[in-house]
Scaffold this active site. Structure first.
Site, PDB file in Angstrom:
ATOM      1  N   ILE A 604       0.898  -1.034  -0.032  1.00 57.82           N
ATOM      2  CA  ILE A 604       0.003  -0.026   0.102  1.00 57.82           C
ATOM      3  C   ILE A 604       0.935   1.303   0.078  1.00 57.82           C
ATOM      4  CG2 ILE A 604      -2.153  -0.844   0.881  1.00 57.82           C
ATOM      5  CD1 ILE A 604      -1.236  -0.075   3.654  1.00 57.82           C
ATOM      6  N   GLY A 605       2.103   1.287   0.162  1.00 60.51           N
ATOM      7  CA  GLY A 605       3.041   2.354   0.042  1.00 60.51           C
ATOM      8  C   GLY A 605       4.284   2.138   0.524  1.00 60.51           C
ATOM      9  N   ALA A 606       5.410   3.054   0.360  1.00 60.78           N
ATOM     10  CA  ALA A 606       6.500   2.680   0.647  1.00 60.78           C
ATOM     11  C   ALA A 606       7.174   3.715   2.132  1.00 60.78           C
ATOM     12  CB  ALA A 606       7.431   3.206  -0.439  1.00 60.78           C
ATOM     13  N   PHE A 609      11.735   2.655   5.804  1.00 57.77           N
ATOM     14  CA  PHE A 609      12.794   1.286   6.038  1.00 57.77           C
ATOM     15  C   PHE A 609      12.219   0.253   4.956  1.00 57.77           C
ATOM     16  CE2 PHE A 609      12.780   3.541  10.052  1.00 57.77           C
ATOM     17  CZ  PHE A 609      14.363   3.428  10.270  1.00 57.77           C
ATOM     18  N   GLY A 610      11.299   0.426   4.371  1.00 55.05           N
ATOM     19  CA  GLY A 610      10.629  -0.813   3.410  1.00 55.05           C
ATOM     20  C   GLY A 610       9.363  -0.324   3.179  1.00 55.05           C
ATOM     21  N   GLU A 611       8.769  -1.560   2.318  1.00 52.38           N
ATOM     22  CA  GLU A 611       7.279  -1.431   2.072  1.00 52.38           C
ATOM     23  C   GLU A 611       6.308  -1.343   2.974  1.00 52.38           C
ATOM     24  OE1 GLU A 611       8.322  -4.504  -0.334  1.00 52.38           O
ATOM     25  OE2 GLU A 611       8.540  -3.186  -2.447  1.00 52.38           O
ATOM     26  N   VAL A 612       5.164  -0.739   2.844  1.00 48.32           N
ATOM     27  CA  VAL A 612       3.995  -1.029   3.812  1.00 48.32           C
ATOM     28  C   VAL A 612       3.140  -1.814   3.032  1.00 48.32           C
ATOM     29  CG1 VAL A 612       2.219   0.196   5.117  1.00 48.32           C
ATOM     30  CG2 VAL A 612       4.654   1.489   4.658  1.00 48.32           C
ATOM     31  N   LYS A 630       4.366  -3.126   8.275  1.00 46.99           N
ATOM     32  CA  LYS A 630       5.551  -2.403   7.917  1.00 46.99           C
ATOM     33  C   LYS A 630       6.753  -3.046   7.646  1.00 46.99           C
ATOM     34  CE  LYS A 630       4.517   2.338   9.309  1.00 46.99           C
ATOM     35  NZ  LYS A 630       5.056   3.476  10.061  1.00 46.99           N
ATOM     36  N   ASP A 723       5.984  15.806  15.508  1.00 40.62           N
ATOM     37  CA  ASP A 723       5.728  15.666  13.968  1.00 40.62           C
ATOM     38  C   ASP A 723       4.231  15.662  13.823  1.00 40.62           C
ATOM     39  OD1 ASP A 723       6.214  15.967  11.269  1.00 40.62           O
ATOM     40  OD2 ASP A 723       7.128  13.907  11.101  1.00 40.62           O
TER      41      ASP A 723
HETATM   42  O1  ACK Z   1      -1.343   7.881   2.260  1.00 39.55           O
HETATM   43  P1  ACK Z   1      -1.527   6.227   2.413  1.00 39.55           P
HETATM   44  O2  ACK Z   1      -2.355   5.574   1.652  1.00 39.55           O
HETATM   45  O3  ACK Z   1      -1.249   5.859   3.829  1.00 39.55           O
HETATM   46  O4  ACK Z   1       0.034   6.004   2.006  1.00 39.55           O
HETATM   47  C1  ACK Z   1       0.885   5.728   3.224  1.00 39.55           C
HETATM   48  C2  ACK Z   1       1.696   4.528   3.125  1.00 39.55           C
HETATM   49  O5  ACK Z   1       1.189   3.446   3.939  1.00 39.55           O
HETATM   50  C3  ACK Z   1       3.301   4.641   3.572  1.00 39.55           C
HETATM   51  O6  ACK Z   1       3.086   5.070   4.910  1.00 39.55           O
HETATM   52  C4  ACK Z   1      -0.104   3.861   4.370  1.00 39.55           C
HETATM   53  N1  ACK Z   1      -0.140   3.538   5.678  1.00 39.55           N
HETATM   54  C5  ACK Z   1       0.738   3.313   6.661  1.00 39.55           C
HETATM   55  N2  ACK Z   1       0.209   2.739   7.791  1.00 39.55           N
HETATM   56  C6  ACK Z   1      -1.164   2.457   7.496  1.00 39.55           C
HETATM   57  C7  ACK Z   1      -2.062   1.822   8.054  1.00 39.55           C
HETATM   58  N3  ACK Z   1      -2.084   1.126   9.313  1.00 39.55           N
HETATM   59  N4  ACK Z   1      -3.300   1.426   7.482  1.00 39.55           N
HETATM   60  C8  ACK Z   1      -3.489   1.870   6.251  1.00 39.55           C
HETATM   61  N5  ACK Z   1      -2.680   2.450   5.342  1.00 39.55           N
HETATM   62  C9  ACK Z   1      -1.297   2.809   5.949  1.00 39.55           C
HETATM   63  C10 ACK Z   1       0.013   5.492   4.341  1.00 39.55           C
END
Ligand code: ACK
Length: 903
Positions: A604-606, A609-612, A630, A723
């Site tokens: 779902i994202g980066a 430290f690595g991919e999410v 994460k 932050d």
């Molecule tokens: O804006 P986004 O879709 O929401 O893109 C970032 C990406 O991962 C990198 O941080 C998404 N993200 C981070 N933690 C979560 C979480 N717990 N549930 C859903 N999306 C998340 C974040």
């Protein structure tokens, strides 16, 4: 078929003579006795493909199976020895073809079916080509030979054989058929070649083309663009194959500007239409305010009073300069003026509106106007402003200024005849006392002090102090002081008073300072009762986790906010740094999850430290839930692993509906992972931008309330986020907002918004309180400042705070009391709250519990959100503790209640 027939069936059209050369050549080889002109070719040219019948070949008229007459050449001397019978064509022109095809149709007698001696009988004949010499092309055999029986049954058993000849080097050739003792009837001889026929493709003409002589050779042909067309990028090309097919088209022609393609030709654009680009498909109607008076227009010309600039696309309407800005207002703050206006009524049809400010000082005694000097500063700048506001700083005090606001757009420069349209604003600066401080407070007195204004217009003669009991402003008292401090007496105990101070010089009075609220002390009995109540409540409700240390309080905060007193037993955040072994900290606060319980479904994202990723988590005995995962990318250093898991050690200590929940960590296998609850709508800033204008005010306030509640929990735990920004808030499917991104300095290292300050260290300037930028004083009060920025982000649906201003300008502007203006359609109450969060003096900012309390009040009473921020309020400061008292009772109750819940 793309074949050109040179000569066709043997027909008895005309009897003639072979041409001279042939006859000459034949005279000494054979004596022709019959010569026939064969068919016309399909282009109407008579091709003298004439058969010369020689020695035993006979020309015989017959009928086929269907009794249709056919004309054949026959020879059948199978009973005699040493046969050598020739049949010649005349000279066949190649018409430039280098490869020709010969199709023969014939019947051949089966030797075995002949009665009697068949010793010399043959079942083949030879085909011979002569250009400059005789070359045997092939020995032709029959696939099917006929017998006596077939003759009786009138079965033809016709054979068809095709041979190709090439490369031919001469303009023509002869063919000959040599019989060596077979029984043959030659029914037809077709001579043809293949060619690629004339073709019009993509507005290019390709001529009739003869293929090359080699098999698989392609002949490249450059096309010729049809009338009123041009090659696009390169001349069009096609390739003619030996099979007579056009292959591999390259490039194309397109109609010239002013023309359009209709039915494979270029037709001129009609009056009122134009075509400017080779790439555009057809003629288009002239855009508004432009005309094309002739056919074939490549551009439309603007009507009088309308203009176009080079960068305007050709399909854009002609435009004109905008009218003047509207509703201009000024807000004077000592020697700064905040100017604000609305967009012009008439934008001229363009979106590139910018605003210029002309600043002029009004000279005393009617001596006219003088341009403001270079010392006057404009934030973000004086010209080409894209927003409808500007802050003008460093003006002279007690001086009249005249500002001209002009709106311009991309065509203003071209519209020389268009009179410039301004709106003017007259402003008088003042110089007020900026901060009034409270000293010793008694039950009937308050000691006040203030600093002299920076640039007074002359020597200060005295100060006036105006005060009144809060909400009783119909009657006030004014007292005077020569000094910058004084004790105001005769006040009621336990009451809130409003104070304002102004200075007087020989030029007159300056403006009053903004309002400051201070409260007198309660009677001793009330104080004692309240303290007792608090202590009793604290002891009664103290929790089991009293082993945690108490958060350190800013002494000033404790003094100012009675309700914020910490009760023993409130759980406190533990800095993972206090653990010698970081792994121990992780496992103290985070559950180890077996990697087999998780399946990663998608990325779902980066993260830093690595991919999410996300996917389901199935823990034994628990229902399956969706989680965010994460991951720590491979090849990490030990330090990176520690930093990565740091966040889990912090997150694992929190348990609140508005803080992202940690499910656990995977550290025993690779990759190392942090597992948190999954938030369907991702980060708040992106979510708001995607859904611009889609939520009700109550929904937005609900989100803000959630964030404030999460922050209240964090500040109660003694954790400073540092932050807090919309990008670090996650939103779930029910619009619940949760604070995320924990970790100490690491968080700032990762944040793309964080910039290095002059003192070193990375700070997200736009979200950070001035004292945190200036001397790294990060407290819950600086988190409150950031919260105010988050409020602004939310109410403006993800707009970037301070827009395109540079970090340096933001720091400067904030130091000079510039504050973000209220977002469009923002309820006044919320804007006031933002402004309170941005009090320069951090002790004047509200606390998170006050913020939650106020937001709850607003949600309960939605009519309080009806009044929208109005420009005159957009730049007004307000005392930080305006609603402190209203909330005290509620807060005492909430603190007790929350403490009880944690037990
Ligand atoms: O804006 P986004 O879709 O929401 O893109 C970032 C990406 O991962 C990198 O941080 C998404 N993200 C981070 N933690 C979560 C979480 N717990 N549930 C859903 N999306 C998340 C974040």
């Amino acid at each position: 078929m793309n074949a050109l027939i040179i000569s066709d069936n043997i027909t008895k059209n005309t009897i003639g003579f072979a041409d001279r050369d042939l006859r000459a050549s034949l005279l000494h080889t054979c004596t022709p006795f019959k010569i026939f002109v064969l068919d016309k070719n399909d282009r109407g040219n008579t091709n003298k493909a004439i058969l010369c019948v020689y020695l035993h070949w006979e020309e015989i008229g017959e009928v086929d199976e269907d009794y249709a007459p056919i004309h054949t050449y026959q020879v059948c001397r199978v009973m005699e020895q040493n046969q050598n019978n020739w049949l010649y064509t005349n000279w066949i022109l190649t018409e430039g073809a280098q490869r020709v095809y010969i199709e023969l149709k014939f019947t051949l007698r089966d030797c075995n079916s002949l009665p009697g001696g068949v010793g010399t009988c043959k079942e083949t004949f030879n085909m011979v080509l002569k250009e400059n010499r005789y070359i045997k092309v092939d020995t032709i055999a029959a696939d099917e030979s006929f017998t006596e029986l077939d003759l009786g049954d009138r079965v033809m058993k016709l054979n068809t054989e095709v041979r190709d000849l090439g490369p031919l080097t001469h303009k023509g050739f002869y063919l000959a058929f040599q019989d060596l003792g077979a029984c043959i009837a030659l029914v037809s001889v077709r001579v043809f070649y293949k060619r690629c026929p004339f073709l019009v493709k993509s507005l290019a003409e390709f001529p009739d083309t003869i293929p090359g002589s080699e098999a698989s050779q392609l002949v490249e042909v450059v096309g010729h663009c049809v009338n009123n067309s041009l090659p696009l990028y390169e001349p069009p090309r096609m390739h003619c194959s030996t099979e007579g097919e056009w292959l591999v088209p390259i490039g194309k022609c397109v109609c010239k500007p002013g023309y359009e393609e209709i039915s494979g030709a270029c037709q001129v654009c009609k009056v009122g239409f134009y075509r400017s680009l080779l790439e555009s498909p057809g003629c288009s109607k002239c855009p508004p305010h432009s005309v094309a008076r002739q056919t074939g227009a490549t551009v439309c010309t603007c009507e009088d009073g309308y203009y176009k600039i080079e960068s305007d696309p050709s399909n854009m309407a002609c435009t004109r300069p905008p009218s003047a800005p509207r509703n201009a207002i000024s807000n004077v703050n000592e020697t700064s003026v905040f100017l604000e206006w609305s967009i012009p009524l008439e934008t001229g049809g363009r979106k590139d509106i910018r605003y210029n400010i002309l600043c002029r000082q009004v000279l005393p005694e009617g001596r006219g106007l003088d341009e403001c000097g270079p010392n006057v500063r404009f934030l973000p700048r004086r010209v080409a402003l894209s927003n409808t506001s500007v802050m003008v700083a460093d003006l002279q005090s007690h001086t009249n200024y005249s500002f001209l606001l002009e709106a311009v757009n991309g065509v203003s420069e071209l519209a020389k005849d268009h009179p410039k349209q301004y709106v003017s604003l007259n402003v008088t600066t003042n110089q007020a006392v900026s901060v009034v401080r409270k000293g010793h407070t008694g039950k009937s007195s308050i000691a006040l002090s203030w600093a002299e204004p920076d640039r007074p217009n002359g020597i200060i003669l005295e100060y006036e102090i105006k005060y009144f009991e809060k909400e009783q402003d119909s009657s006030y008292t004014i007292i005077k002081s020569k000094d910058t401090e004084m004790v105001v007496e005769g006040l009621k105990p336990s009451s809130v008073y409003i104070f304002q101070v102004r200075a007087r010089t020989s030029a007159g009075y300056g403006a009053f300072s903004r309002r400051f609220e201070f409260q007198t002390s309660p009677y001793l009995a009330i104080t004692l009762a309240l303290v007792l109540l608090a202590v009793v409540a604290g002891f009664l409700l103290s929790g089991r986790r009293c082993g945690y240390s108490k958060a350190k309080q800013d002494p000033e905060e404790e003094k100012m906010h009675f309700h914020n007193v910490k009760f023993p037993g409130v759980r406190t955040y533990i800095d993972p740094l206090t653990y010698e072994d970081p792994n121990q900290a992780v496992h103290e606060f985070a559950q180890e999850i077996d990697v087999s319980s998780i399946s990663i479904e998608r990325i779902i994202g980066a993260g830093e430290f690595g991919e999410v990723c996300c996917g389901p988590l199935r823990l034994p005995g628990k229902r399956e839930i969706q989680v965010a995962i994460k991951t720590l990318k491979v090849g990490y250093t030990e330090q990176q692993r520690r930093d990565f898991l740091w966040e889990a050690s912090i997150m694992g200590q929190f348990n609140h509906p508005n803080i992202i929940r940690l499910e656990g960590v995977v550290t025993k296998s690779k990759p190392v992972m942090i597992i948190t609850e999954y938030m369907e709508n991702g980060s708040l800033d992106t979510f708001l931008k995607k859904n611009d204008g889609q939520f009700t005010v109550i929904q937005l306030v609900g989100m803000l309330r959630g964030i404030a509640s999460g922050m209240r929990y964090l500040s109660d735990m003694g954790y400073v986020h540092r932050d807090l920004a919309a990008r670090n808030i996650l939103v779930n499917g029910n619009l619940v907002c949760k604070v995320s991104d924990f970790g100490l300095s690491r968080v700032l290292e990762d944040d793309p918004e964080a910039a290095y300050t002059t003192r070193g260290g990375k700070i997200p300037i736009r979200w950070t309180a001035p004292e945190a930028i200036a001397y790294r004083k990060f407290t819950s009060a600086s988190d409150v400042w950031s919260y105010g920025i988050v409020m602004w982000e939310v109410m403006s649906y993800g707009e970037r705070p301070y827009w395109e201003m540079s970090n340096q300008d933001v720091i400067k502007a904030v130091e000079e009391s510039y504050r973000l203006p209220g977002p469009m359609d923002c309820p006044e109450a919320l804007y006031h709250l933002m402004m309170d969060c941005w009090q320069h003096e951090r002790t004047n900012r509200p606390k998170f519990d006050e913020i939650v309390c106020l937001l709850d009040k607003l949600i309960r009473n939605p009519s309080s959100l009806k009044k929208l921020v109005n420009s005159s309020h957009r730049y007004e400061g307000k005392s930080g503790s305006a609603f402190t008292l209203i909330c005290i009772a509620v807060l005492l109750f909430r603190t007790s209640f929350q403490t009880k819940q944690q037990l």
